[in-house]
Scaffold this active site. Structure first.
Site, mmCIF file in Angstrom:
data_model
loop_
_atom_site.group_PDB
_atom_site.id
_atom_site.type_symbol
_atom_site.label_atom_id
_atom_site.label_comp_id
_atom_site.label_asym_id
_atom_site.label_seq_id
_atom_site.Cartn_x
_atom_site.Cartn_y
_atom_site.Cartn_z
ATOM 1 N N ASP A 34 7.494 5.193 -1.371
ATOM 2 C CA ASP A 34 7.343 4.516 -0.083
ATOM 3 C C ASP A 34 6.115 3.625 -0.174
ATOM 4 O OD1 ASP A 34 6.979 3.786 2.584
ATOM 5 O OD2 ASP A 34 6.308 5.768 3.213
ATOM 6 N N ASP B 233 12.168 -0.839 3.102
ATOM 7 C CA ASP B 233 11.333 0.327 3.404
ATOM 8 C C ASP B 233 12.115 1.490 4.003
ATOM 9 O OD1 ASP B 233 8.968 1.711 3.440
ATOM 10 O OD2 ASP B 233 8.149 0.737 5.218
ATOM 11 N N GLU C 130 0.120 -1.614 5.463
ATOM 12 C CA GLU C 130 1.173 -1.211 6.396
ATOM 13 C C GLU C 130 0.955 0.203 6.903
ATOM 14 O OE1 GLU C 130 5.104 0.626 7.521
ATOM 15 O OE2 GLU C 130 3.714 1.174 5.916
ATOM 16 N N ASP D 106 0.817 -1.216 0.000
ATOM 17 C CA ASP D 106 0.000 0.000 0.000
ATOM 18 C C ASP D 106 0.847 1.260 0.000
ATOM 19 O OD1 ASP D 106 0.804 -0.779 2.616
ATOM 20 O OD2 ASP D 106 -0.645 0.597 3.499
#
Length: 486
Positions: free
Chosen positions: A116, A170, A146, A79
């Site tokens: 991101d 990440d 997330e 996501d």
């Protein structure tokens, strides 16, 4: 949408271009999931399973001759944070991201980019698709939701993965290797609001806008303005003789994004308008001077609006304004153990009023559970004074640094060999999923790497194109260098 076909490494950018074309905000990842599933059907070496939470686990056998290597899990989340400028017409559930190349950076047109963690996801899928990258037994874990609660990480079961090493993708600064992160918890304060008929027909909307916003963890130490706190300060400090009657207030949209914009609507006696204009000018001069470096584009506007039928009763208004103004925000404490790292913070992310209830949503982050609990009790005390209800939900643990981590040492040495400089070994003040993965997989060795991404969780988000190439080089060489099983 800018074409990314000329960017290098092309396997990664090819996937990122596909990801940007498919809407995938938090809780709306299904279209992207179906696209990945359809792609797997064309890949004879890749298998896929989906767990009960919705996470995707893709597997690929080792390159011939590397079957004895430790198994690796590449991990990213599916996501993205949906944030846009107020003047941007964009529906994150249906519209693709409009990418723009701005010199050395890739950004988006008035919205978050989704680098991101779209770059990390693209890199993992590109590795699976490649026939040229050497690696041992490989799994790719793509988690759901997330950004809105780490739902996928919470739901991961202990029998889902086989790898001994997890590489989280990440992180958001090339040249930094992350070996720990903050935990967090959501806080919600709810205040009852009573109304009465509006006496004045003169009404205004005060708008705070032009703030940078940003990630409520990575950017919290930068001293940026918080639209909700500025509105609370304005209303609290308003001279009593103005007799502002608050009708509505709204600011921010996500508890994990520093709020960039907010509005307050109120009525005032017509003979007080000149005094109001003078106060707005004075307030604007003060806060723009205070924030001149951190927020050079801060704008405060006062515009006439149609008079509302109701305004808040005086006692309700005062309680709400007091609570908003008194609520902690920003860095609470810097770490004593790790120089330059925030230990504990709070972001006052969202303020809304609806159906007789004012709601204030905050996100508390901390490297230390006791410090996080201290902020929780501070909010609980504030709620008690205000006669508000407070709840704490969605707590997730931090990722405790392990200085003896073999994979961290391997990444550090490999980075120095590749780029002839030492990387920074860091702990990030943000919620990486590694802390949650440690519960079902306590012995798994973990590290987090990534390219340089600026201003995540805001429409100014951008990724440095050259750093993506460096990240890709590090990642692919790391997979090749993974040692044999003990």
């Amino acid at each position: 949408m800018a074409s990314l076909q000329h960017l290098s490494p092309q396997p990664l950018w090819h996937w990122f271009e596909q990801i940007c074309s498919i809407p995938h905000p938090s809780k709306h990842e299904q279209q992207l999931i179906e696209h990945i599933k359809a792609w797997v059907e064309t890949q004879p070496k890749v298998t896929l399973k989906q767990d009960a939470t919705g996470n995707l686990i893709l597997s690929k056998p080792a390159t011939p001759g590397m079957e004895d290597r430790k198994g690796v899990v590449l991990q990213a989340h599916l996501d993205m944070v949906p944030q846009k400028n107020n003047d941007k017409d964009h529906d994150f559930v249906t519209d693709p991201i409009e990418t723009l190349i701005d010199g050395e950076w890739l950004t988006a047109n008035g919205t978050t980019l989704g680098a991101d963690n779209g770059i990390g996801m693209a890199s993992a899928l590109a590795v699976l698709q490649s026939d040229d990258i050497e690696h041992g037994p490989l799994e790719v874990l793509l988690t759901v939701d997330e950004e809105a609660g780490m739902t996928g990480a919470f739901g991961l079961q202990s029998d889902s993965l086989n790898g001994e090493i997890l590489i989280n993708t990440d992180s958001e600064q090339e040249g930094e290797i992350y070996m720990g992160c903050a935990g967090g918890i959501d806080a919600s304060l709810r205040l009852p609001v009573s109304y009465q008929a509006a006496e004045s027909q003169t009404a205004f909307q005060l708008t705070v806008k032009g703030l940078k916003g940003g990630h409520s963890g990575c950017d919290i130490h930068l001293g940026r303005g918080n639209a909700n706190k500025l509105l609370g300060r304005f209303l609290f400090a308003a001279p009593a003789e103005l007799q502002l009657a608050l009708a509505a207030i709204q600011g921010g949209s996500l508890r994990n994004a520093i709020p960039r914009e907010g509005q307050a609507q109120f009525t005032i006696a017509s003979d007080k308008v000149d005094a109001l204009n003078a106060y707005v000018a004075e307030f604007t001069a003060i806060v723009t001077k205070e924030l001149s470096v951190a927020e050079p584009n801060l704008t405060i506007e006062l515009n006439g609006i149609d008079a509302p039928a109701e305004v808040m009763q005086s006692a309700s208004q005062q309680t709400l304004v007091n609570t908003l103004h008194a609520c902690p925000n920003g860095v609470v404490r810097m770490s004593d153990a790790i120089e330059g790292v925030v230990e504990t913070s709070l972001n006052l992310g969202v303020v809304t009023v609806a159906e007789g209830t004012a709601t204030i949503l905050c996100l508390i982050r901390s490297l230390d559970d006791s410090s996080r609990n201290n902020v929780e009790t501070t909010l609980a005390a504030l709620a008690q004074l205000a006669g508000a209800e407070v709840s704490f939900t969605g707590a997730y643990p931090g990722w405790k640094p392990d200085n003896s981590s073999p994979v961290m040492a391997l990444v550090r040495d490999l980075y120095q060999e590749l780029f002839q400089r030492e990387p920074d070994i860091m702990v990030i003040h943000a919620g990486l999923e590694c802390g949650l993965f440690k519960k079902p997989y306590p012995e798994m060795d973990m590290v987090s790497i990534g390219p340089t991404i600026k201003f995540p969780h805001s429409p100014d988000e951008k990724v440095h194109i050259e750093s993506v190439a460096q990240y890709w080089q590090l990642l692919t060489q790391l997979l090749k260098a993974i040692p044999a099983k003990d």
